[in-house]
Design a protein around this motif. Structure first.
Motif, mmCIF file in Angstrom:
data_model
loop_
_atom_site.group_PDB
_atom_site.id
_atom_site.type_symbol
_atom_site.label_atom_id
_atom_site.label_comp_id
_atom_site.label_asym_id
_atom_site.label_seq_id
_atom_site.Cartn_x
_atom_site.Cartn_y
_atom_site.Cartn_z
ATOM 1 N N ALA A 58 30.456 -53.659 -80.690
ATOM 2 C CA ALA A 58 30.770 -54.251 -79.389
ATOM 3 C C ALA A 58 32.093 -53.710 -78.864
ATOM 4 O O ALA A 58 32.218 -53.395 -77.661
ATOM 5 C CB ALA A 58 30.817 -55.767 -79.512
ATOM 6 N N VAL A 59 33.065 -53.581 -79.722
ATOM 7 C CA VAL A 59 34.367 -53.040 -79.295
ATOM 8 C C VAL A 59 34.223 -51.584 -78.881
ATOM 9 O O VAL A 59 34.791 -51.153 -77.864
ATOM 10 C CB VAL A 59 35.408 -53.184 -80.421
ATOM 11 N N ALA A 60 33.449 -50.813 -79.621
ATOM 12 C CA ALA A 60 33.235 -49.407 -79.266
ATOM 13 C C ALA A 60 32.544 -49.279 -77.921
ATOM 14 O O ALA A 60 32.910 -48.426 -77.103
ATOM 15 C CB ALA A 60 32.413 -48.730 -80.359
ATOM 16 N N LEU A 61 31.553 -50.124 -77.665
ATOM 17 C CA LEU A 61 30.872 -50.088 -76.364
ATOM 18 C C LEU A 61 31.805 -50.505 -75.235
ATOM 19 O O LEU A 61 31.757 -49.937 -74.144
ATOM 20 C CB LEU A 61 29.635 -50.977 -76.399
ATOM 21 N N ALA A 62 32.656 -51.477 -75.489
ATOM 22 C CA ALA A 62 33.597 -51.914 -74.458
ATOM 23 C C ALA A 62 34.617 -50.818 -74.138
ATOM 24 O O ALA A 62 34.995 -50.649 -72.974
ATOM 25 C CB ALA A 62 34.305 -53.184 -74.923
ATOM 26 N N VAL A 63 35.041 -50.102 -75.146
ATOM 27 C CA VAL A 63 36.018 -49.030 -74.923
ATOM 28 C C VAL A 63 35.386 -47.864 -74.203
ATOM 29 O O VAL A 63 36.004 -47.258 -73.317
ATOM 30 C CB VAL A 63 36.637 -48.586 -76.278
ATOM 31 N N LEU A 64 34.169 -47.526 -74.545
ATOM 32 C CA LEU A 64 33.500 -46.374 -73.941
ATOM 33 C C LEU A 64 33.016 -46.668 -72.528
ATOM 34 O O LEU A 64 32.839 -45.754 -71.728
ATOM 35 C CB LEU A 64 32.324 -45.939 -74.802
#
Length: 65
Positions: A58-64
């Protein structure tokens, strides 16, 4: 080769024999991978790993995004 030079060289066979004695002494009967963890603690750890993976995704998707 004099006595001093002979003693200065490491005795490989002695260290191998010491290791074998150590390995035989430390070996316990049974499975080496059997750590005696209860099924509940294994399931708990698996759930924690899955939750951490979901949070990281979820954090990776939010950053990308």
């Amino acid at each position: 080769m004099n006595t001093g030079e002979f003693r200065a060289t490491p005795d490989v066979s002695a260290s191998t024999a010491q290791f074998r004695a150590f390995a035989e002494r430390e070996a316990e009967p049974g499975k080496p991978w059997d750590m005696g963890a209860s099924g509940r603690s294994v399931a708990k750890m698996a759930i924690i790993v899955v939750i951490v993976a979901v949070v990281l995704a979820a954090v990776a998707l939010a950053v990308l995004a």
